[in-house]
Design an enzyme around this catalytic site. Structure first.
Site: not given
Ligand code: NCD
Ligand code: ZN
Length: 345
Positions: A13, A15, A41, A99, A136, A174, A219, A247, A251
């Protein structure tokens, strides 16, 4: 010096975001993991096989020349996902799952599903094709307490869904609560769960330690200590239903250190080292390899990796930031020590 050798792990998992400004974070993942399930996403989200293939090539373009890292792509389920797209995804060798985000649950989830009944045909096709659904698992109802959203989702959405589609292959992503752990344990082998390093290492006090800590906001949100203990028990129990999924969600610093900050914790710079710390904290380093490198590929019906990695017990200082997009990202443990280090080959 103490060291451990593991079959190379995979991240189930992750990003990665998109674009040239993600090069450093792509490199962090490729330095330790052989494969990763890439979250769809983006804005706009990756909803078709064609878009996923294009996103995959953009990721491959950013990889260092000497890596054999493989991105495993996913599609983003929307109210409009057709059965045809599901069949196409199931037949594609590069797409490994779909997803599901409840609309509004988290970052870039506005296109998520508004009602599970809208996607029942797509989910039925997934059950038939044995294509995993990654969830999720949080309700978005503003009346439900933010700390209860996972448990309420399991009881009101996930359990009824599995009653309807009992062989649907599901990964509850998660997991953050004992309720989530218990649900996976009592489900069949078609239901698994991923656990993040940060939820194994931190409880919700970390969000408020000495003042508000935006870099500990993610999250599903961090939960109380009893839940963290339940996650750690599950991760180190040798139960093959639980495996590694970071996860890691970067950012830009300006989107975290602001009046209304984004959710997401960046851990890809040190993921396997952080899991090693968590496992060591309960004297369970002997259980790390199966959790990090065996149970995930077994669930996804992929071969286990033959390559190895070496972790050494040696402290290192995490830098304050790494370059990301046009700014930087503040990593987990910024300016602090981590007690395990991946040996660079
Ligand atoms: C994730 C994101 O920033 O894309 N954020 C997070 O807090 N985990 C999205 C997600 O997996 O919920
Ligand atoms: Zn995630």
């Amino acid at each position: 010096m103490q060291k451990i050798i593991l079959a190379q792990p995979d991240d189930w998992h992750l990003h990665l975001r998109d674009g040239i400004g993600t090069r450093t974070i792509v490199e962090h993942t490729a330095a330790q993991f052989k494969r990763a399930i890439i979250m769809p996403n983006l804005a706009p989200p990756v909803t078709t096989v064609e878009q996923a293939e294009a996103y995959r090539s953009r990721i491959l373009d950013l990889l260092p020349a000497d890596t054999s890292f493989e991105p495993l792509m996913t599609l983003y389920l929307t109210d409009k996902t057709t059965e045809e797209e599901v069949y196409k995804a199931a037949e594609s060798k590069n797409i490994h799952a779909i997803k599901m985000y409840p609309a509004g649950a988290t970052t870039n989830s506005d296109f998520g599903i508004t009602d599970i009944n809208n996607v029942i045909n797509a989910l039925t096709a997934m059950e038939k094709m044995e294509l995993p659904l990654l969830i999720h698992g949080e309700v978005t109802d503003a009346n439900v307490d933010v700390f209860d959203r996972e448990a309420v989702f399991i009881d009101t959405v996930l359990a009824p869904l599995l009653d309807k589609l009992p062989s649907l292959r599901v990964v509850l992503e998660h997991i953050t609560t004992k309720h989530g752990i218990d649900f996976v344990k009592q489900s069949g082998k078609n239901v698994a769960g991923t656990l993040t390093a940060h939820h194994l290492l931190l409880n919700r006090n970390a969000i408020f330690q000495g003042g508000i800590q935006p870099h500990h906001y993610c999250l599903p949100i961090l939960k109380r200590e009893t839940h963290r203990q339940a996650l750690l028990d599950a991760a180190t129990s040798g139960d093959s239903s639980f495996f590694l999924g970071t996860d890691s969600a970067p950012h830009e610093i300006g989107k975290k250190e602001t009046a209304c900050g984004c959710a997401g914790i960046y851990t890809a710079h040190a993921a396997i080292e952080l899991y090693a710390e968590a496992f060591e904290s309960v004297n369970a380093l002997d259980k790390l390899e199966a959790f990090a490198s065996h149970y995930g590929p077994d669930f996804y019906r992929l071969p286990r990796n033959e390559t190895k990695i070496v972790l050494e017990k040696t402290e290192w200082l995490v830098p304050p930031a790494y370059p990301f997009q046009t700014e930087s990202v503040v990593p987990f443990r910024a300016n602090e020590l981590i007690s395990w280090k991946l040996r660079s080959e």
